[in-house]
Motif scaffolding. Structure first.
Motif, PDB file in Angstrom:
ATOM      1  N   THR A 133       0.826  -1.206   0.000  1.00 17.63           N
ATOM      2  CA  THR A 133       0.000   0.000   0.000  1.00 17.63           C
ATOM      3  C   THR A 133       0.865   1.262   0.000  1.00 17.63           C
ATOM      4  O   THR A 133       0.346   2.371   0.018  1.00 17.63           O
ATOM      5  CB  THR A 133      -0.913   0.035   1.250  1.00 17.63           C
ATOM      6  OG1 THR A 133      -0.091  -0.028   2.430  1.00 17.63           O
ATOM      7  CG2 THR A 133      -1.887  -1.129   1.232  1.00 17.63           C
ATOM      8  N   LEU A 134       2.184   1.070  -0.020  1.00 24.79           N
ATOM      9  CA  LEU A 134       3.083   2.217  -0.015  1.00 24.79           C
ATOM     10  C   LEU A 134       3.029   2.970  -1.336  1.00 24.79           C
ATOM     11  O   LEU A 134       2.806   2.389  -2.395  1.00 24.79           O
ATOM     12  CB  LEU A 134       4.524   1.757   0.223  1.00 24.79           C
ATOM     13  CG  LEU A 134       4.918   1.411   1.652  1.00 24.79           C
ATOM     14  CD1 LEU A 134       6.328   0.843   1.667  1.00 24.79           C
ATOM     15  CD2 LEU A 134       4.833   2.631   2.549  1.00 24.79           C
ATOM     16  N   THR A 135       3.258   4.269  -1.282  1.00 25.62           N
ATOM     17  CA  THR A 135       3.322   5.096  -2.485  1.00 25.62           C
ATOM     18  C   THR A 135       4.743   5.616  -2.667  1.00 25.62           C
ATOM     19  O   THR A 135       5.558   5.605  -1.742  1.00 25.62           O
ATOM     20  CB  THR A 135       2.376   6.296  -2.377  1.00 25.62           C
ATOM     21  OG1 THR A 135       2.825   7.132  -1.302  1.00 25.62           O
ATOM     22  CG2 THR A 135       0.944   5.856  -2.105  1.00 25.62           C
ATOM     23  N   VAL A 136       5.006   6.089  -3.868  1.00 24.60           N
ATOM     24  CA  VAL A 136       6.306   6.687  -4.164  1.00 24.60           C
ATOM     25  C   VAL A 136       6.585   7.851  -3.216  1.00 24.60           C
ATOM     26  O   VAL A 136       7.693   8.015  -2.714  1.00 24.60           O
ATOM     27  CB  VAL A 136       6.337   7.167  -5.633  1.00 24.60           C
ATOM     28  CG1 VAL A 136       7.610   7.957  -5.921  1.00 24.60           C
ATOM     29  CG2 VAL A 136       6.222   5.993  -6.583  1.00 24.60           C
ATOM     30  N   LYS A 137       5.586   8.645  -2.973  1.00 26.42           N
ATOM     31  CA  LYS A 137       5.750   9.807  -2.113  1.00 26.42           C
ATOM     32  C   LYS A 137       6.083   9.405  -0.676  1.00 26.42           C
ATOM     33  O   LYS A 137       6.940  10.014  -0.023  1.00 26.42           O
ATOM     34  CB  LYS A 137       4.473  10.651  -2.134  1.00 26.42           C
ATOM     35  CG  LYS A 137       4.592  11.957  -1.366  1.00 26.42           C
ATOM     36  CD  LYS A 137       3.339  12.805  -1.544  1.00 26.42           C
ATOM     37  CE  LYS A 137       3.467  14.136  -0.801  1.00 26.42           C
ATOM     38  NZ  LYS A 137       2.258  14.972  -0.975  1.00 26.42           N
ATOM     39  N   GLU A 138       5.418   8.370  -0.178  1.00 26.70           N
ATOM     40  CA  GLU A 138       5.687   7.911   1.190  1.00 26.70           C
ATOM     41  C   GLU A 138       7.119   7.391   1.340  1.00 26.70           C
ATOM     42  O   GLU A 138       7.784   7.650   2.339  1.00 26.70           O
ATOM     43  CB  GLU A 138       4.699   6.808   1.577  1.00 26.70           C
ATOM     44  CG  GLU A 138       3.307   7.311   1.876  1.00 26.70           C
ATOM     45  CD  GLU A 138       2.345   6.169   2.164  1.00 26.70           C
ATOM     46  OE1 GLU A 138       1.584   6.280   3.144  1.00 26.70           O
ATOM     47  OE2 GLU A 138       2.352   5.175   1.419  1.00 26.70           O
ATOM     48  N   VAL A 139       7.589   6.687   0.331  1.00 28.09           N
ATOM     49  CA  VAL A 139       8.957   6.169   0.375  1.00 28.09           C
ATOM     50  C   VAL A 139       9.953   7.320   0.352  1.00 28.09           C
ATOM     51  O   VAL A 139      10.942   7.336   1.087  1.00 28.09           O
ATOM     52  CB  VAL A 139       9.223   5.205  -0.792  1.00 28.09           C
ATOM     53  CG1 VAL A 139      10.693   4.822  -0.871  1.00 28.09           C
ATOM     54  CG2 VAL A 139       8.366   3.956  -0.636  1.00 28.09           C
ATOM     55  N   ASP A 140       9.703   8.320  -0.486  1.00 30.38           N
ATOM     56  CA  ASP A 140      10.588   9.483  -0.543  1.00 30.38           C
ATOM     57  C   ASP A 140      10.631  10.213   0.795  1.00 30.38           C
ATOM     58  O   ASP A 140      11.699  10.627   1.259  1.00 30.38           O
ATOM     59  CB  ASP A 140      10.113  10.427  -1.652  1.00 30.38           C
ATOM     60  CG  ASP A 140      11.058  11.597  -1.857  1.00 30.38           C
ATOM     61  OD1 ASP A 140      12.205  11.354  -2.309  1.00 30.38           O
ATOM     62  OD2 ASP A 140      10.673  12.740  -1.564  1.00 30.38           O
ATOM     63  N   GLN A 141       9.471  10.366   1.427  1.00 32.47           N
ATOM     64  CA  GLN A 141       9.421  11.022   2.741  1.00 32.47           C
ATOM     65  C   GLN A 141      10.151  10.206   3.798  1.00 32.47           C
ATOM     66  O   GLN A 141      10.838  10.750   4.666  1.00 32.47           O
ATOM     67  CB  GLN A 141       7.962  11.253   3.148  1.00 32.47           C
ATOM     68  CG  GLN A 141       7.247  12.298   2.295  1.00 32.47           C
ATOM     69  CD  GLN A 141       5.753  12.367   2.589  1.00 32.47           C
ATOM     70  OE1 GLN A 141       5.161  11.437   3.144  1.00 32.47           O
ATOM     71  NE2 GLN A 141       5.126  13.479   2.207  1.00 32.47           N
ATOM     72  N   PHE A 142      10.016   8.880   3.721  1.00 30.42           N
ATOM     73  CA  PHE A 142      10.722   7.999   4.655  1.00 30.42           C
ATOM     74  C   PHE A 142      12.235   8.178   4.524  1.00 30.42           C
ATOM     75  O   PHE A 142      12.957   8.309   5.519  1.00 30.42           O
ATOM     76  CB  PHE A 142      10.344   6.540   4.378  1.00 30.42           C
ATOM     77  CG  PHE A 142      11.206   5.551   5.112  1.00 30.42           C
ATOM     78  CD1 PHE A 142      10.942   5.208   6.427  1.00 30.42           C
ATOM     79  CD2 PHE A 142      12.311   4.969   4.488  1.00 30.42           C
ATOM     80  CE1 PHE A 142      11.744   4.307   7.109  1.00 30.42           C
ATOM     81  CE2 PHE A 142      13.115   4.059   5.159  1.00 30.42           C
ATOM     82  CZ  PHE A 142      12.832   3.731   6.472  1.00 30.42           C
ATOM     83  N   ASP A 170       9.144  -4.644  -1.377  1.00 25.56           N
ATOM     84  CA  ASP A 170       9.198  -3.229  -1.003  1.00 25.56           C
ATOM     85  C   ASP A 170      10.448  -2.936  -0.176  1.00 25.56           C
ATOM     86  O   ASP A 170      11.206  -2.003  -0.459  1.00 25.56           O
ATOM     87  CB  ASP A 170       7.977  -2.843  -0.154  1.00 25.56           C
ATOM     88  CG  ASP A 170       6.691  -2.777  -0.950  1.00 25.56           C
ATOM     89  OD1 ASP A 170       6.762  -2.750  -2.187  1.00 25.56           O
ATOM     90  OD2 ASP A 170       5.626  -2.747  -0.311  1.00 25.56           O
ATOM     91  N   LEU A 171      10.644  -3.728   0.869  1.00 20.28           N
ATOM     92  CA  LEU A 171      11.745  -3.474   1.788  1.00 20.28           C
ATOM     93  C   LEU A 171      13.088  -3.676   1.092  1.00 20.28           C
ATOM     94  O   LEU A 171      14.041  -2.933   1.326  1.00 20.28           O
ATOM     95  CB  LEU A 171      11.641  -4.375   3.023  1.00 20.28           C
ATOM     96  CG  LEU A 171      12.618  -4.053   4.160  1.00 20.28           C
ATOM     97  CD1 LEU A 171      12.484  -2.588   4.596  1.00 20.28           C
ATOM     98  CD2 LEU A 171      12.378  -4.978   5.341  1.00 20.28           C
ATOM     99  N   LYS A 172      13.167  -4.682   0.209  1.00 19.58           N
ATOM    100  CA  LYS A 172      14.410  -4.894  -0.536  1.00 19.58           C
ATOM    101  C   LYS A 172      14.755  -3.655  -1.357  1.00 19.58           C
ATOM    102  O   LYS A 172      15.918  -3.217  -1.393  1.00 19.58           O
ATOM    103  CB  LYS A 172      14.271  -6.099  -1.468  1.00 19.58           C
ATOM    104  CG  LYS A 172      15.499  -6.312  -2.361  1.00 19.58           C
ATOM    105  CD  LYS A 172      15.408  -7.590  -3.186  1.00 19.58           C
ATOM    106  CE  LYS A 172      14.380  -7.515  -4.264  1.00 19.58           C
ATOM    107  NZ  LYS A 172      14.404  -8.711  -5.147  1.00 19.58           N
ATOM    108  N   THR A 173      13.752  -3.074  -1.984  1.00 24.88           N
ATOM    109  CA  THR A 173      14.014  -1.908  -2.815  1.00 24.88           C
ATOM    110  C   THR A 173      14.357  -0.685  -1.989  1.00 24.88           C
ATOM    111  O   THR A 173      15.209   0.113  -2.367  1.00 24.88           O
ATOM    112  CB  THR A 173      12.808  -1.624  -3.721  1.00 24.88           C
ATOM    113  OG1 THR A 173      12.540  -2.782  -4.506  1.00 24.88           O
ATOM    114  CG2 THR A 173      13.092  -0.461  -4.640  1.00 24.88           C
ATOM    115  N   ILE A 174      13.721  -0.529  -0.837  1.00 20.49           N
ATOM    116  CA  ILE A 174      14.074   0.581   0.050  1.00 20.49           C
ATOM    117  C   ILE A 174      15.527   0.461   0.494  1.00 20.49           C
ATOM    118  O   ILE A 174      16.274   1.452   0.523  1.00 20.49           O
ATOM    119  CB  ILE A 174      13.126   0.611   1.269  1.00 20.49           C
ATOM    120  CG1 ILE A 174      11.731   1.092   0.836  1.00 20.49           C
ATOM    121  CG2 ILE A 174      13.673   1.523   2.364  1.00 20.49           C
ATOM    122  CD1 ILE A 174      10.688   1.015   1.926  1.00 20.49           C
ATOM    123  N   ILE A 175      15.958  -0.751   0.818  1.00 26.39           N
ATOM    124  CA  ILE A 175      17.358  -0.957   1.207  1.00 26.39           C
ATOM    125  C   ILE A 175      18.290  -0.627   0.052  1.00 26.39           C
ATOM    126  O   ILE A 175      19.335   0.000   0.223  1.00 26.39           O
ATOM    127  CB  ILE A 175      17.578  -2.414   1.675  1.00 26.39           C
ATOM    128  CG1 ILE A 175      16.740  -2.721   2.911  1.00 26.39           C
ATOM    129  CG2 ILE A 175      19.051  -2.668   1.957  1.00 26.39           C
ATOM    130  CD1 ILE A 175      17.029  -1.837   4.110  1.00 26.39           C
TER     131      ILE A 175
END
Length: 562
Positions: A133-142, A170-175
């Motif tokens: 349910t994450l969005t591009v914007k939420e990831v950028d803010q994180f 999701d988490l793999k890509t954030i890392i």
């Protein structure tokens, strides 16, 4: 962005739009997967073009192009995080309640993202979300907030908040975003060429991705391309990618590279700083285009206006160095008012003959300076130094990225006959093609010690910083590689009398040499001395003596080290 557009962004799942990798099975558009799976440059770029033209549902792209480019280019448009791979392992072993040693062993395969993903899937403490349910914007803010956190507990709490919202992809890509590499085999040119044909060239000049995209796409409607040709521009207060130099091994090579004649400037051993002045406002950028620490440039604001009294806007490519306030050696030129010991020009001379270049090199080496930067009258800058040694492969580290799980960084060293130990000189990770690197995995006889200082064998003299993942089973049976670098230098982490090699590269595998005929410590010390002191100067001076001086005899035969 309108309210309707904002709502559209918030509804789009991050897992589909950004985080899904090559093995993703989602039916919707998978940009990164498509880029990763297409090997060709045009195919990768076309994936980006299609997204920015059609959007994810074929009705047109309605998102923020700048935001997408920031996330697609984490290694180019960087935030600075206080997190290395082992620190991430420590944090997530606590979050997942997982054995840290097991995670570190998995990390040896080379991809921290896949390590975190696997242990997230296996965790009983924190379970991955079944649907993103994450969005591009939420990831950028994180990521923006994470870049501001320095304490381990704060970082862990921040990850704990987002982990339950993430699928394991999701988490793999954030890392991977944190590590600055999405591992899709695409860089700034692939992505920006997908935005606009002129975007990459303009970006190379300014490194300001927001301004470049704004000019390329126009302001009438975000995401709508125009036919306007966008030119590369340099603007005050925006850092510019600096020109780089290559090494020359001899006077003859330098003359060949600069057939039109050259400007020869002394290469000072300082720190490169790009200075921008707009009115009374100043900004300072390092070689990597990052802000410079204030204490290094605190006096610039006082002296630069005096040196350039008529300049409202100014960009300078400068070198910061310590200066002898007693000798005050520099040249005053007409275009700048010199502020002694603060704002000065580098010493420059026009060179048209090999004799003149030899004299100039001899002069700077006598002064104990770093070398010369040469610029063809009609071309680019070239430095004139290179040093070489035949060294032994003493150990190795695992690589990262596509080289993960294999030895790709090597510890090079030499033998010290006095204490009968092998000592370290440098780490090297360039010079081998992929095929050779694969062969080395079987050819090198190594013992895994996993950077454990207690497992370093007695034959190896090694500081804690240089303990590798693998050491040679028998150093006397190891191959010899010719290592070439910009110059010999001093580095306290190495045990060969502190001697090391700057910008090392493997230039030849010496099958004709063994451990006892490779460069040993005493020979390395002589090479270092020759490189830094007067031996080369004497040679160069002998080389340029007038023919009339017959009594001097022939110059000594030795390898030129210009």
């Amino acid at each position: 962005m309108s309210d309707e557009e904002e709502e559209y962004v918030e509804e789009k799942p991050f897992a589909v739009e950004v985080a899904k990798q090559g093995r993703a099975v989602c039916k919707k558009v998978r940009l990164i997967a498509d880029i990763t799976n297409n090997p060709g440059y045009l195919d990768k770029t076309n994936c980006v073009k299609k997204l920015f033209k059609d959007g994810t549902d074929g009705t047109g792209f309605k998102d923020d192009v700048v935001l997408w480019c920031r996330l697609l280019l984490p290694g180019v448009v960087k935030r600075v995080y206080n997190l290395q791979s082992k620190q991430l392992i420590k944090l997530f072993s606590r979050i997942f309640l997982t054995d840290q040693t097991e995670m570190l062993e998995h990390l040896e395969r080379g991809d921290i993202g896949e390590t975190i993903q696997q242990f997230f899937d296996e965790s009983l403490k924190v379970r991955p979300a079944k649907k993103s349910t994450l969005t591009v914007k939420e990831v950028d803010q994180f990521l923006e907030k994470l870049a501001k956190l320095t304490k381990e507990d704060d970082q862990m709490e921040h990850f704990i908040k987002i982990a339950p919202k993430c699928t394991s992809n999701d988490l793999k890509t954030i890392i991977r975003l944190i590590k600055g590499d999405l591992r899709m085999g695409a860089g700034a040119k692939h992505i920006l060429d997908g935005v606009h044909p002129d975007a990459y060239e303009a970006y190379q000049a300014s490194r300001d991705i927001e301004t470049v995209i704004g000019k390329c796409l126009g302001n009438e409607q975000k995401g709508k391309k125009t036919n306007k040709i966008v030119r590369a521009e340099i603007s005050v207060m925006t850092p510019i990618l600096p020109m780089l130099a290559e090494a020359c091994k001899s006077v003859e090579q330098a003359m060949k590279k600069c057939p039109n004649g050259m400007y020869s400037e002394i290469k000072y051993d300082g720190e490169r700083v790009q200075v921008h002045k707009h009115g009374s406002e100043f900004k300072y950028f390092s070689r990597s285009l990052k802000p410079v620490l204030p204490h290094k440039i605190q006096h610039f604001k006082e002296f630069i206006p005096k040196a350039f009294p008529h300049a409202k806007d100014l960009i300078l490519d400068s070198e910061i160095l310590m200066i002898d306030t007693n000798t005050e050696k520099k040249i005053l030129q007409q275009t700048m008012t010199e502020i002694p010991n603060h704002i000065v020009f580098s010493e420059m001379k026009e060179i048209r003959k090999p004799k003149e270049l030899s004299e100039m090199i001899a002069k700077v080496l006598k002064l104990g300076l770093e070398g010369l930067v040469l610029k063809d009258f009609k071309s680019i800058y070239e430095p004139a130094m290179a040093d070489t040694a035949d060294l032994i492969v003493l150990g190795a580290w695992y690589g990262t990225g596509k080289k993960g799980g294999m030895m790709s960084v090597f510890l090079m060293g030499c033998y010290n006959p006095k204490n009968k130990k092998f000592c370290t000189v440098t780490k090297v990770h360039t010079g081998h093609d992929d095929k050779t690197l694969e062969q080395l995995q079987d050819e090198l006889d190594m013992v895994k010690i996993s950077q454990d200082m207690s497992k370093v064998p007695n034959w190896l003299s090694c500081t804690k910083t240089m303990v590798p993942d693998f050491v040679a089973k028998d150093p006397k049976a190891q191959p010899i590689w010719e290592i070439t670098g910009a110059e010999f230098t001093q580095h306290e982490v190495h045990t060969a009398d502190g001697i090391s090699i700057r910008f090392p590269r493997v230039t030849r595998i010496r099958d004709d040499k063994s451990w006892d005929t490779a460069t040993n410590l005493q020979e390395l010390q002589k090479l270092y001395k020759t490189s830094k002191e007067t031996t080369d100067v004497s040679y160069l001076l002998n080389e340029v003596k007038d023919d009339a001086d017959d009594s001097a005899g022939p110059s000594p035969k030795r390898k030129k080290r210009t």
